[in-house]
Design a protein around this motif. Structure first.
Motif, PDB file in Angstrom:
ATOM      1  N   ASN A 361      -9.665   8.740  34.934  1.00  0.00           N
ATOM      2  CA  ASN A 361      -9.561  10.113  35.405  1.00  0.00           C
ATOM      3  C   ASN A 361     -10.050  11.093  34.343  1.00  0.00           C
ATOM      4  OD1 ASN A 361      -8.541   9.149  37.738  1.00  0.00           O
ATOM      5  ND2 ASN A 361      -6.398   9.641  37.297  1.00  0.00           N
ATOM      6  N   ARG A 364     -13.824  10.860  34.236  1.00  0.00           N
ATOM      7  CA  ARG A 364     -14.446  11.503  35.410  1.00  0.00           C
ATOM      8  C   ARG A 364     -14.431  13.016  35.245  1.00  0.00           C
ATOM      9  NH1 ARG A 364     -18.110   9.034  37.929  1.00  0.00           N
ATOM     10  NH2 ARG A 364     -17.691   6.854  37.476  1.00  0.00           N
ATOM     11  N   SER A 365     -13.307  13.506  34.647  1.00  0.00           N
ATOM     12  CA  SER A 365     -13.198  14.956  34.513  1.00  0.00           C
ATOM     13  C   SER A 365     -14.205  15.482  33.494  1.00  0.00           C
ATOM     14  CB  SER A 365     -11.775  15.350  34.124  1.00  0.00           C
ATOM     15  OG  SER A 365     -11.534  14.966  32.793  1.00  0.00           O
ATOM     16  N   LYS A 369     -18.794  17.916  38.188  1.00  0.00           N
ATOM     17  CA  LYS A 369     -19.280  17.660  39.541  1.00  0.00           C
ATOM     18  C   LYS A 369     -20.553  18.482  39.795  1.00  0.00           C
ATOM     19  CE  LYS A 369     -14.927  16.276  41.538  1.00  0.00           C
ATOM     20  NZ  LYS A 369     -14.053  16.670  40.413  1.00  0.00           N
TER      21      LYS A 369
END
Lengths: 594, 71
Positions: A361, A364-365, A369
């Protein structure tokens, strides 16, 4: 076989003669048993006499010479009011009656006959003469049923029989109670297992009960830790015993400690005065002058441990019933140990999976995005981890409307530590905004800040920073041992590579980095990537390679394309190339297109 | 007896519930079987020995060598 019962003043006698042949023994012995049964001997004594007689006859026949075999063996049985005398006369060379009769080793197939005779009979004499030998064995009669005793003897006899019966009942009650106790202990402990009690406390309680039930004094429980070949003391009845771990070797040599031998041979090892422990055996240090047994326990073919139970030599050895209790307890304990280990492993796996999820996590952060964009230029990033958590990352920092800092890095190593350093590097780069237009200076600073931490864990990071100024149409790049930047320009035959010199971060505390500046021509494409791309292999073991990557980049300039489309194309290209193979390394790239 | 054992046979259970008598030759045969089983990583178990046989096993301490199973 000839038979002649007769009556004498000393009592009743039976005389038999049999040929010197083992097959003759059994019928003769049965005749003796029948005769003694008529004299009122109880079953237990009949069996005793039967066995002693059989051993004596077998011996006589086995020791006979060829010449001696021609002559018969004579049996005499004399039963009086108080005792039975058994005689076996033979015409063999005979043998020397040993002064001391010891039980042979447990793996010896011979040599128990005389031991049995001596143990079963009250007295034994062997007369060895020229051409004839006589073995005389006497047994006092305990039961005198079948005769009419005098009134005074009757009273004496009755109290003796009463005492004997009490003894028998006592023994039976003891055995029954030990069975009951072991059963109830096991039920109790099965219930206890549900409660939060450590395996060590559980074992200690269980084995303390075992000592009570088997009238033993001490125990030592050794276990083999997972994936090891050492027997390590897990718990012992004697506090403060400092027994060193014992290695379980591949070969069994004599002189090994009893616990190791028993584990290797998968067999109980008994020790007492006759079969004492080796001089250096650690069990000798538990309590001096002990007797007892070592019991190894396995789960399938896996050695779980050894349980040693002992008591002082002055006490009687463990009976078969007690030995069974020891085995039952050890087997029960083995199941509990295997269960507990399995549960622990599952809990550990869950914890590790949870840690990994957290790290994933975090990672991914780190990967945004949506990437910041600049007028006229599109940006797209791709990151595929070989494991749940990888050490690759990219970042794009918006500096102004016209300027961006592109970052790509590969932390040596995989998993959580790599992800942590990736997070730290990303934060550091963002924390030094005054240096963003001088990538080489920024790398030097970050290297100095991270050097101690990285070198402490023997890790390093390769990274590439690119300052892009859309207004001035130029880029400045610096590299810390990273793959070259690829720059493709429409109409140019070759793809340009920019790889300014620089060591990876974390190798040397003070190392120079250099900036390389390039113009940004119209419709160019800039590709930053990690070596996971060029070192990707297909099913034939072929490398994807820098050439193929440059070729791919060149052909993209023939048509205008968005960065996002290029990303998808390259990702598809990689997947196609690596079909049917698993990812060996993280694969990350950042692509910029006008 | 050893010769009669199939090559692969390693775990041997011997029912002693009907055996009322055993002498040292019998014990020798059991030990021979036990040794064969051990070389094949197996074991010999004695099932339900009668009291007289159990007494002899204990007297010769062979209850330490064989697993005695009572059902």
């Amino acid at each position: 076989m000839s038979e002649s019962p007769c009556k004498s003043s000393r009592g009743v006698a039976l005389r038999l003669a049999l040929a010197c042949d083992l097959f003759e023994v059994r019928p003769a012995i049965l005749a003796v048993r029948g005769f003694l049964a008529e004299q009122g001997l109880p079953d237990a004594e009949l069996t005793t006499c039967e066995l002693a007689m059989a051993e004596a006859c077998n011996n006589a026949i086995n020791y006979a010479s060829e010449e001696g075999r021609a002559q018969p063996i004579e049996i005499e049985v004399i039963s009086s009011l108080t005792r039975v005398e058994l005689r076996v006369n033979d015409h063999t060379p005979g043998f020397d009656w040993p002064g001391r009769i010891n039980l042979p080793g447990s793996d010896s197939e011979r040599g128990r006959g005389l031991y049995l005779i001596r143990s079963l009979m009250d007295s034994t004499e062997y007369f060895r003469c020229a051409g004839e030998n006589s073995l005389r064995m006497r047994k006092h009669r305990s039961s005198q049923a079948g005769r009419v005793p005098s009134p005074s003897a009757n009273l004496e006899e009755l109290s003796r029989r009463l005492a004997e019966s009490e003894q028998i009942i006592g023994d039976m009650a003891e055995e029954l109670s030990s069975c009951y106790e072991s059963l109830s202990a096991i039920f109790r402990y099965s219930a206890e297992q549900g409660k939060a009690i450590s395996l060590e406390d559980f074992s200690r309680q269980l084995l303390s009960d075992l000592l009570r039930i088997t009238a033993a004094d001490w125990f030592v429980l050794r276990l083999v830790p997972k994936d090891q070949s050492w027997l390590v003391v897990f718990t012992a009845s004697e506090p403060g015993l400092d027994l060193e771990p014992l290695e379980v070797p591949h070969r069994v040599d004599s002189g090994l400690p009893a616990e190791v031998r028993s584990a290797k041979q998968r067999q109980d090892i008994w020790f007492d005065q006759q079969k004492s422990l080796e001089a250096g055996d650690p069990l000798r240090r538990v309590k001096p002058d002990s007797l007892g047994l070592v019991h190894p326990f396995y789960f399938g073919d896996t050695l779980i441990g050894t349980l040693t139970v002992g008591k002082t030599i002055s006490l009687v050895p463990f009976s078969a019933a007690q030995t069974n209790v020891v085995h039952t307890f050890a087997d029960f304990l083995a199941i509990q140990i295997v269960n507990t280990r399995f549960q622990e492993e599952q809990v550990n796996n869950l914890l590790v999976a949870r840690d990994l999820q957290i790290a994933k996590n975090i990672q991914r952060s780190l990967l945004m995005k949506t990437l910041p964009q600049m007028p006229g230029f599109g940006l797209a990033g791709y990151c595929e981890s070989a494991r749940q958590v990888g050490g690759d990352f990219y970042d794009v920092v918006k500096l102004s409307d016209q300027a961006l800092l592109l970052v790509i890095a590969d932390v040596m190593g995989k998993g959580i530590p790599a992800a942590m350093f990736a997070a730290i590097l990303r934060s550091l780069l963002r924390a030094l905004p005054e240096l963003t237009n001088q990538p080489s200076e920024l790398l030097s600073r970050v290297n100095r800040l991270l050097f101690d931490e990285l070198s402490e864990v023997d890790m390093f990071i390769t990274a590439q920073l690119v300052y892009v100024d859309a207004g001035k149409r130029l880029l400045v790049t610096a590299s810390a041992g990273h793959c070259p930047l690829l720059l493709a320009v429409v109409g140019e035959r070759a793809v340009r590579t920019l790889s300014p010199e620089g060591m990876p971060l974390g190798i040397l505390p003070d190392t120079p980095f250099t900036d390389e500046t390039a113009e940004l021509p119209r419709n160019c494409r800039v590709l930053l990537y990690t070596d996971g791309l060029t070192e990707a292999r297909n099913a034939q073991g072929e490398l994807f390679g820098q050439e193929r990557l440059m070729e791919w980049l060149k052909q993209t300039t023939t048509h205008p394309r968005k960065a996002e489309e290029l990303k998808d194309e390259l990702a598809a290209e990689l997947v196609k190339f690596q079909s049917n193979t698993s990812l060996k390394d993280d694969q990350t790239f950042l692509i910029m297109a006008e | 007896m050893r010769g009669a054992l199939a090559e692969r046979l390693k775990n041997i259970d011997i029912d002693l519930s009907q055996t009322m008598f055993v002498d040292s030759c019998g014990l020798g045969a059991l030990i021979s079987l036990h040794k064969t089983a051990c070389t094949r990583s197996g074991a010999v178990r004695l099932l339900n020995p009668t009291p007289p046989v159990q007494q002899i096993l204990e007297l010769t301490r062979l209850h330490r060598v064989f697993e005695i199973v009572k059902k």
